[in-house]
Design a protein around this motif. Structure first.
Motif, PDB file in Angstrom:
ATOM      1  N   TYR A 235       0.831  -1.201   0.000  1.00 27.29           N
ATOM      2  CA  TYR A 235       0.000   0.000   0.000  1.00 27.29           C
ATOM      3  C   TYR A 235       0.870   1.258   0.000  1.00 27.29           C
ATOM      4  CZ  TYR A 235      -3.879   3.073   1.338  1.00 27.29           C
ATOM      5  OH  TYR A 235      -4.830   4.056   1.371  1.00 27.29           O
ATOM      6  N   LEU A 236       1.936   1.246   0.786  1.00 32.04           N
ATOM      7  CA  LEU A 236       2.830   2.396   0.813  1.00 32.04           C
ATOM      8  C   LEU A 236       3.534   2.591  -0.529  1.00 32.04           C
ATOM      9  CD1 LEU A 236       4.433   2.074   4.381  1.00 32.04           C
ATOM     10  CD2 LEU A 236       2.628   3.625   3.632  1.00 32.04           C
ATOM     11  N   ARG A 237       3.836   1.504  -1.209  1.00 29.53           N
ATOM     12  CA  ARG A 237       4.413   1.629  -2.558  1.00 29.53           C
ATOM     13  C   ARG A 237       3.426   2.298  -3.495  1.00 29.53           C
ATOM     14  NH1 ARG A 237       6.742  -4.516  -3.027  1.00 29.53           N
ATOM     15  NH2 ARG A 237       8.507  -4.291  -1.556  1.00 29.53           N
ATOM     16  N   ALA A 238       2.142   1.933  -3.377  1.00 24.59           N
ATOM     17  CA  ALA A 238       1.129   2.557  -4.229  1.00 24.59           C
ATOM     18  C   ALA A 238       1.029   4.056  -3.957  1.00 24.59           C
ATOM     19  CB  ALA A 238      -0.230   1.887  -3.999  1.00 24.59           C
ATOM     20  N   LEU A 239       1.359   4.463  -2.718  1.00 21.98           N
ATOM     21  CA  LEU A 239       1.341   5.876  -2.365  1.00 21.98           C
ATOM     22  C   LEU A 239       2.655   6.581  -2.712  1.00 21.98           C
ATOM     23  CD1 LEU A 239      -0.445   5.634   1.098  1.00 21.98           C
ATOM     24  CD2 LEU A 239      -1.326   6.817  -0.918  1.00 21.98           C
ATOM     25  N   GLY A 240       3.624   5.849  -3.262  1.00 21.72           N
ATOM     26  CA  GLY A 240       4.855   6.479  -3.728  1.00 21.72           C
ATOM     27  C   GLY A 240       6.087   6.198  -2.912  1.00 21.72           C
ATOM     28  N   ALA A 241       5.969   5.449  -1.805  1.00 16.20           N
ATOM     29  CA  ALA A 241       7.139   5.166  -0.981  1.00 16.20           C
ATOM     30  C   ALA A 241       8.034   4.138  -1.663  1.00 16.20           C
ATOM     31  CB  ALA A 241       6.712   4.653   0.392  1.00 16.20           C
TER      32      ALA A 241
END
Length: 841
Positions: A235-241
């Motif tokens: 989920y954090l990857r989807a937010l750009g992390a």
């Protein structure tokens, strides 16, 4: 940062001539006269021990430090100096040595890559009001959208033939709703912000409104229920992390400026870590990078400020922090606030086999459980089941607007059965099911994450940490019976009626031991599970006998403290070195202080001997009434909300979705006004005021009622909005204009004064009381205009912060301290510190 550098920061604020030449003659006599004035004694011998001989306490010595700082001919003195050199002669010698040493080291003051000056930003009341209007419109829009979705979904589910059909439709609708609510923050982030970059912008500006909207959607997303699973890194990857492989994140505080977060392969972030990649300072939001290297470890209850990093295979201990510009080199272990190097190991559990296939399977099972069990019960199946069981009831069978005594009678009966029945069932459930599950998890054995045993352990943790029940039983004699019911080993209890506060949590109650005669104030977290990025292991966590624990303490397995210790608020429990007995510990990293001072023994005889049974019986009666008031307030709120939505359902045939949307829009302001009224009712006759009394004083019992009965979490919904200051004012806070509050908590609202234009960061706390053993102390605290409380900062009672002053991230400002105008204080305990560069607003 080394320990030597910390010492320099404590005492390195004397004038330059003093630092070169040592202290001026007569310093000892001057210090002695100042202390005599503060302590109200005729004279203070140079070799008189401050605590053992003079009978002083930390409050008196804090006032002494404040008087010393007002003298331009004397160097600055901190509480750390006082405890390490508890005589006038020793203190003067230490200050002379530090002043003559001409220290070369300085605290790191590098800042993240942000503009040197803030943008020419909007100020004043119009922007403040405009921001509030836009935030209110955003809330109303979300309420309407949610009403439309739930109304259509409920119609579709209710029309299903039979319970099986209703369940299947609940799965489909719930899955779609979960997908939408989880995707909305991602969509909003990329549309409104794009990629986060290091930048600065004023609060209440249009840029801030976009920031707030994205933050509110991320923090309210249902994804929070997946914390600790492999889904969160995705989920954090989807937010750009930038999240590497095999990363484990256990903290429920989801980062906001995710593009500025980079976590390397195999890193682990423990629970209660504050890691947001932004902070607020002097009315400006500052975003900045946070970087964790490969196999880095961030332990519990830590704060990572912007512009910080941990290298590969590095560790940051529990109850610690990194301030802006601090970087832990590869392979090093740091602890303390601000962090400094140590040899302690904060990840003693060995790794286990936990590959991509296991993580993928675990994530799939978690999603499946949510879709097939949790979501259907939440959005459809339970509603349909209740409606069919209670068919014919005037409450659930309305075809028009509900009215009449029969309707309200049914509502009273149904809500009472549901509320009080669920409370009784919860007590039975938390004491039985986890015991069965615990038989399959062996203490001391290392298990891989995301397997059968890890699933059982997570279930035990979730089931046994019920805040509602801990709050109900805490601060009363019943709490020891409740904790024993959960599985705690409390040895032979010495009942005081205040053995534990209202917030106690753990990983597993079955490996938690607290010695006889020990008292815990509040906010204790027992770290009895050790984690790596691939494994976990249960370990016994034992607190010794006859201890007293202050607030916000995390206690690790293998904590090196024994019997008869005072563990002060926010202390970092050591995990190496000798076992400490018969001493007090303060700070992060901790150092020794007196176990007890004269002031705290004033009521010692009341906790033992003749008359204790009668005093305890009287306290128990008062606490029992408090518990009933707490239950009644919770049930009455549940009843009112049920009537609200039953009324909306009655108008649904006439008004359609508008009726549900109106109920959604009314629910939040009603909640705010309801709990404001509850709090005002509790404090109507006896508002909180400065106290120095025994725990067997009725004034203290009324303070316990004040802490328990009114809810204190609802106001956090308003974080980052102008409306939170309005609610604080309704609750009795003396608060100025245009205060930015991003998540501060005030334990005694009427005893706090906050000046105009202050900035209060997430996780900060102003606590106007202290309890040590059987003595309760409380006093007012004042925050001047234009002040900033950093992320996770803690202010104790009797404190004054001057105009424009700053309390750094994770700082602990001790009772009685006075922070001068424009100063910056940092550390645990807080002490004067240099300002961070020249870019502050």
């Amino acid at each position: 940062m080394t320990g030597e550098q910390i010492e320099v920061m404590d005492t390195g604020h004397a004038p330059a001539t003093q630092r070169r030449e040592g202290l001026v003659p007569g310093t000892e006599e001057t210090l002695a006269r100042l202390l005599a004035d503060v302590a109200h004694v005729d004279e203070v011998p140079l070799d008189c021990h401050f605590f053992n001989d003079l009978g002083a306490d930390s409050l008196i010595m804090a006032h002494f430090c404040a008087q010393v700082r007002k003298r331009p001919d004397l160097p600055s003195v901190s509480m750390r100096d006082i405890y390490r050199h508890p005589t006038i002669r020793g203190l003067a010698a230490s200050l002379a040595e530090a002043a003559a040493a001409a220290p070369q080291a300085r605290e790191v003051s590098a800042r993240p890559e942000v503009p040197a000056q803030p943008p020419a930003a909007p100020k004043g009341r119009p922007r403040y009001v405009l921001c509030g209007v836009l935030q209110l419109l955003s809330f109303l829009g979300y309420a309407v959208l949610l009403a439309f979705a739930t109304a259509r979904g409920y119609d579709w589910i209710s029309a299903a033939p039979g319970l099986l059909g209703a369940y299947l439709r609940s799965v489909v609708f719930g899955g779609a709703l979960l997908l939408i609510t989880c995707s909305l923050p991602v969509i909003a982030k990329w549309l409104l912000v794009g990629r986060w970059k290091p930048q600065r912008f004023r609060v209440w500006s249009l840029a801030y409104v976009r920031f707030w909207l994205v933050k509110a959607l991320i923090r309210s997303s249902p994804m929070v229920m997946f914390v600790g699973s492999p889904i969160i890194p995705l989920y954090l990857r989807a937010l750009g992390a930038r999240i590497g492989r095999g990363v484990t994140i256990l903290s429920r505080s989801v980062p906001v400026c995710t593009d500025l977060l980079a976590i390397g392969d195999g890193a682990v972030v423990r629970k209660d870590v504050l890691l947001s990649c932004y902070r607020a300072h002097d009315g400006v939001i500052e975003t900045g990078p946070v970087t964790l290297g490969r196999n880095a470890v961030v332990s519990e209850a830590t704060v990572l400020d912007i512009g910080t990093s941990l290298g590969d295979a590095s560790q940051l201990g529990h109850a610690s922090s990194l301030h802006t510009g601090q970087a832990v080199p590869d392979g090093e272990h740091w602890h303390g606030s601000p962090g400094q190097r140590t040899d302690a190991d904060f990840q003693p559990v060995p790794p286990a086999r936990c590959g991509t296939a296991r993580r993928a399977a675990s994530g799939f099972l978690v999603l499946l459980t949510a879709l097939l069990v949790i979501v259907p019960l939440a959005v459809g199946c339970l509603d349909v089941l209740l409606s069919r069981l209670l068919a014919g009831s005037s409450l659930l069978g309305q075809e028009s607007a509900p009215s009449g005594w029969v309707f309200y009678g049914d509502a009273l009966l149904i809500t009472a059965v549901l509320f009080f029945g669920s409370a009784l069932l919860s007590v039975a459930f938390v004491g039985t099911v986890p015991r069965l599950l615990s038989r399959f998890v062996t203490v001391g054995r290392t298990y891989p994450l995301y397997g059968f045993h890890h699933g059982l352990h997570r279930a035990i943790t979730l089931i046994t940490n019920r805040l509602f029940l801990t709050r109900l039983f805490g601060d009363s004699a019943a709490v020891v019976h409740y904790l024993r019911w959960l599985g705690y080993d409390l040895s032979q209890v010495q009942q005081t009626g205040s053995n534990f506060g209202t917030r106690v949590k753990h990983e597993s109650p079955f490996v938690s031991t607290v010695g006889s005669g020990t008292m815990v104030a509040d906010g204790l977290s027992l770290m009895n599970a050790e984690y790596s990025s691939t494994s976990f292991r249960l370990s016994h966590t034992a607190i010794g006998a006859h201890n007293f624990l202050g607030n916000r303490i995390v206690y690790p397995p293998g904590g090196r403290t024994g019997d008869n210790c005072l563990l002060a608020t926010k202390v970092m429990i050591p995990v190496d070195g000798p076992v400490r007995h018969d001493v007090g510990l303060l700070g992060s990293p901790c150092f020794e202080i007196p176990r007890t001072v004269l002031r705290d023994t004033a009521f010692a005889e009341l906790r033992q001997g003749h008359g204790l049974r009668d005093r305890l019986a009287a306290k128990n009666r008062h606490n029992a009434v408090t518990m009933l008031c707490y239950l009644f307030a919770g049930w009455l709120y549940f009843f009112c909300v049920t009537v609200l939505y039953a009324g909306a359902a009655g108008f649904y045939t006439q008004w359609g979705t508008a009726a549900i949307a109106a109920a959604n829009a009314v629910a939040l302001p009603f909640t705010l006004l309801y709990f404001v009224l509850v709090e005002r009712t509790v404090t109507m006759l006896h508002p909180p005021e400065p106290l120095f009394c025994s725990i067997y004083d009725s004034r203290f019992w009324r303070r316990e009622r004040y802490w328990k009965v009114p809810s204190e979490t609802y106001v956090q919904v308003l974080n980052g909005t102008p409306f939170k200051s309005v609610v604080w004012r309704l609750l009795g806070v003396r608060i100025g204009a245009r205060v930015f509050d991003d998540g501060c908590n005030l334990t005694e609202r009427p005893m706090v004064t906050i000046g105009d234009g202050c900035t209060l960061n997430a996780g900060s706390l102003v606590q106007c009381h202290s309890q040590e053993d059987g003595t309760f102390k409380s006093d007012r605290s004042v925050i001047g205009a234009g002040c900033t409380l950093g992320v996770g900062a803690f202010m104790h009672y009797g404190v004054t912060i001057g105009d424009g002053a700053t309390l750094a991230a994770d700082a602990f400002l001790m009772k009685g301290e006075t922070v001068p105008d424009g100063a910056r204080w940092a550390g645990n305990p807080a002490r004067p510190a240099p300002h961070e560069g020249g870019g502050d607003v």
